[in-house]
Design an enzyme around this catalytic site. Structure first.
Site, PDB file in Angstrom:
ATOM      1  N   LYS A   1     -76.204   8.601  11.376  1.00 36.02           N
ATOM      2  CA  LYS A   1     -75.686   9.643  12.264  1.00 36.02           C
ATOM      3  C   LYS A   1     -76.608  10.864  12.165  1.00 36.02           C
ATOM      4  O   LYS A   1     -77.005  11.248  11.066  1.00 36.02           O
ATOM      5  CB  LYS A   1     -74.265  10.001  11.820  1.00 36.02           C
ATOM      6  CG  LYS A   1     -73.389  10.527  12.906  1.00 36.02           C
ATOM      7  CD  LYS A   1     -71.925  10.357  12.533  1.00 36.02           C
ATOM      8  CE  LYS A   1     -71.037  10.969  13.583  1.00 36.02           C
ATOM      9  NZ  LYS A   1     -69.635  10.585  13.419  1.00 36.02           N
TER      10      LYS A   1
ATOM     11  N   GLU B   1     -53.521   6.168  14.233  1.00 38.65           N
ATOM     12  CA  GLU B   1     -52.369   7.064  14.358  1.00 38.65           C
ATOM     13  C   GLU B   1     -51.047   6.325  14.246  1.00 38.65           C
ATOM     14  O   GLU B   1     -50.062   6.863  13.729  1.00 38.65           O
ATOM     15  CB  GLU B   1     -52.439   7.823  15.692  1.00 38.65           C
ATOM     16  CG  GLU B   1     -53.524   8.898  15.764  1.00 38.65           C
ATOM     17  CD  GLU B   1     -54.920   8.354  16.042  1.00 38.65           C
ATOM     18  OE1 GLU B   1     -55.055   7.129  16.268  1.00 38.65           O
ATOM     19  OE2 GLU B   1     -55.888   9.141  16.041  1.00 38.65           O
TER      20      GLU B   1
ATOM     21  N   ARG C   1     -50.519   7.668  21.085  1.00 36.19           N
ATOM     22  CA  ARG C   1     -50.688   6.325  20.539  1.00 36.19           C
ATOM     23  C   ARG C   1     -49.473   5.851  19.763  1.00 36.19           C
ATOM     24  O   ARG C   1     -49.165   4.677  19.739  1.00 36.19           O
ATOM     25  CB  ARG C   1     -51.850   6.350  19.526  1.00 36.19           C
ATOM     26  CG  ARG C   1     -53.207   6.244  20.083  1.00 36.19           C
ATOM     27  CD  ARG C   1     -53.492   4.787  20.298  1.00 36.19           C
ATOM     28  NE  ARG C   1     -54.599   4.638  21.205  1.00 36.19           N
ATOM     29  CZ  ARG C   1     -55.847   4.453  20.819  1.00 36.19           C
ATOM     30  NH1 ARG C   1     -56.129   4.375  19.550  1.00 36.19           N
ATOM     31  NH2 ARG C   1     -56.791   4.326  21.718  1.00 36.19           N
TER      32      ARG C   1
END
Ligand SMILES: Cc1ncc(C[n+]2csc(CCOP(=O)(O)OP(=O)(O)O)c2C)c(N)n1
Length: 631
Positions: free
Chosen positions: A282, A366, A394
């Site tokens: 990253k 979640e 969600r």
């Protein structure tokens, strides 16, 4: 003129030689750093996928072949390679380029939902559709190791593995991180290979040998791959996927474009579902991002390119929550915190630093976070689940059946509630106060300022036998607004003149309502402003106040359908209170990206627009008109 300026679509990549491709990768990184430093946006994830995206677009034929990016925050390079470089000056600005894939922008974009862990399901469906329709097209899903921690990804894999004749390539972009390092058994599994010294040593040795050979070409890369594969079998990290019935290619160095291309071609040849495991870094190629401890420039605001320093943001709501939560952790040993892979963004880092044993990062999960919280509550603790408002959608069923039905004392802290703006339709937190209205026993608090956030959080974690929600918006809070009185559990913020208008200002809209009151007063209209603090259940004091006024106006930064105003209206009807009601909220549609203030303005949620409407209504009432509740 650079090479990037000549790219009008993926096919232009095919004419470039190795040196030019390396040059293009360099230009793309330079471009991304320069542009994102001005607008803010997802930098680290995109710097990490430059070579990977180039390879995908050289091997596959988008848009005939479909490339689906999971979450979509890593699609900037894809945008550049599909002819959208010119739009980057207006990235995430009103009318400008979206920060995620956008079907309105390009035929190359398939999915624009920025909620994670969905790409494999979309890809599964697309591949099934092409098989049924007899269309010869590949579907390529690019999914990060972070997104792979979401349960939906595994539900999809379970199906994908079942059908061996679908042309589906799953590229796992494994950078070891979500924002912070990805957690969990799967992440550990992927790390096994990445960090295995035997693998690294053999890879180095092979590379050295091959570099000594003149005219290294694809055949040699194939050899390299074969060696890797043999070694990999010995280490058996791919077992997980292959046991599921999925072919596995890799791991491949994601910054070695040619190697990625070879892996993708191999995957293509299988003519069935294949995982290509690509390892990337990253922030790759920009020192400040690579060195950035917290999240490797996952999503910085505007910053200085030379120093890598972000422009100061000032205090935001999240900081106040972070501080109060850490304080509460010292007072309440039963308090535990749960984050879905967003420790810093949701402000749990201070609590985590002091109480690591009471902090759980569950991955981008979640639903699991919510039911796990129910379990923690059943086990005698009080969990605080901190998520962005939009992501709680969600876990609706988990809130309803797993937490509320069982009367578990769980507090949900919803950051970025209301309009968030720059990130577009899927990031606005405009749904929570509607969907949560239907949950029996659940209580919702909407603090108007920092002092109320602290106060209501404390009240919320004291509820032992029902879910509580504390929701607050993005950005800086306004200066604290002190109450002049109390009515039931509501704070009265303004009481002025006759009882013409009752303004119910919810959360951050309470301050706007106080401004509205100033305007009404200037017109000789009497006004009372209340902040209900707890918006669910409806405070009976509001019903009494409504009965006493000529007009009630509710103001909320939530969708207008089924929101706090709508429920208040329903409650007044049931109580046979016939005071006319005007509902001010966000129109129930998907909002394009723009600045938060601009969107609120477009929605009519400014003091000026609200006051104008009220003056018209009061004037009509003065002339004997009967107002009908139409909104
Ligand atoms: C359902 C959901 N929860 C949380 C997020 C916030 N989020 C955006 S990107 C991200 C991390 C993604 O990690 P990964 O998939 O590995 O991609 P990377 O950024 O590392 O390339 C998270 C948690 C989200 N987009 N969707």
């Amino acid at each position: 003129m650079g090479l990037l300026d000549r790219i009008t679509g993926p096919r232009d990549l095919r004419d470039l030689d190795e040196d030019q491709l390396a040059q293009l990768a360099f230009e793309i990184r330079d471009f991304l750093v320069a542009k994102v430093s001005r607008t803010g946006g997802h930098l680290g994830p995109n710097l990490g996928v430059v070579e990977l995206t180039m390879a995908i677009h050289r091997v596959f034929d988008s848009p005939t072949d479909r490339v689906v990016f999971d979450t979509g925050h890593q699609a900037y390079v894809h945008k550049l390679l599909t002819g959208r470089a010119a739009g980057f000056d207006s990235l995430r600005q009103e009318g400008g380029l979206s920060g995620y894939p956008s079907r309105a922008e390009s035929d190359h974009d398939v999915v624009e939902n920025s909620h994670a862990s969905t790409a494999l399901s979309y890809a599964d469906g697309l591949a099934k559709a092409y098989a049924i329709r007899g269309e010869d097209r590949y579907v390529v899903a690019v999914v990060g190791d972070g997104a792979l921690t979401g349960g939906m990804a595994w539900e999809a894999l379970n199906n994908i593995a079942e059908n061996h004749d679908r042309k589906l390539v799953i590229v796992v972009n494994d950078n070891g991180r979500s924002y912070t390092p990805t957690v969990g058994g799967l992440a550990n599994h992927l790390t096994t290979l990445r960090t295995n010294p035997r693998y690294e040593q053999v890879l180095d040795l092979v590379k050295k040998r091959l570099n000594g050979v003149r005219g290294v070409g694809p055949a040699v890369y194939d050899t390299l791959h074969a060696v890797k594969k043999g070694m990999k079998d010995a280490l058996a990290p791919q077992g997980l996927f292959e046991d599921l019935g999925l072919k596995y290619v890799g791991p491949v160095d994601g910054h070695d474009r040619a190697a990625v291309e070879i892996a993708l071609v191999q995957a293509q040849r299988f003519d069935g579902p294949v995982i290509v495991h690509v390892m990337t870094k990253k922030g790759f190629g920009y020192d400040a991002a690579e060195r950035h401890e917290a999240d490797q420039f996952h999503s910085p605001g505007p910053f200085n390119v030379e120093t890598g320093e972000e422009n100061p943001k000032g205090q935001i709501w999240t900081d106040i929550f972070a501080d109060e939560m850490a304080t509460l952790g010292g007072e309440r040993k039963d308090l535990v915190a749960i984050t879905a892979a967003m420790l810093h963004p949701v402000g749990l880092h201070l609590f985590a630093a002091r109480y690591p044993e009471r902090t759980f990062d569950v991955g981008i999960a979640e639903q699991h976070a919510t039911t796990s919280a129910a379990g923690l509550a059943m086990g005698g603790l009080h969990p605080v689940v901190a998520v962005y408002a939009t992501f709680l959608n969600r876990a609706f069923d988990q809130v309803l059946m797993d937490v509320a039905l069982h009367r578990c004392g769980v507090t949900f802290v919803l950051d970025r509630a209301g309009v968030t703006g720059d990130d577009g339709a899927s990031h606005n937190g405009m749904w929570d106060m509607s969907i949560l209205q239907v949950v029996p026993g659940l209580r919702i608090a909407a603090p108007r300022d920092g002092a109320r956030l602290r106060e209501l959080l404390r009240e919320a974690v004291r509820v032992p036998d029902a879910p509580t929600v504390v929701r607050f918006p993005k950005g800086p809070p306004i200066a604290d607004v002190e109450a002049v009185d109390r009515a039931g559990g509501c704070d009265v913020l303004v009481r002025s003149g006759a009882k013409d208008v009752l303004l119910v200002g919810i959360g951050s809209m309470a301050a706007v309502s106080v401004e509205v009151a100033g305007r009404l007063r200037a017109q000789g209209i009497g006004v009372t402003v209340v902040d209900p603090r707890w918006v669910k259940p409806v405070d009976p004091a509001l019903v009494d106040l409504a009965r006493d006024h000529r007009l009630l106006v509710s103001v909320e930064d939530n969708g207008i359908v089924g929101g706090c105003g709508a429920v208040l209206l329903q409650t007044l009807n049931e109580a046979r209170v016939d005071t006319p009601v005007r509902l001010k909220g966000i129109p129930q549609r998907f909002l394009d990206h723009a600045k938060r203030t601009k969107i609120l303005e477009d929605c009519g949620l400014t003091d000026k627009a609200i006051a104008r409407g009220i003056v018209e209504d009061v004037t009509a009432l003065d002339h004997g008109a009967t107002l009908v509740n139409v909104e």
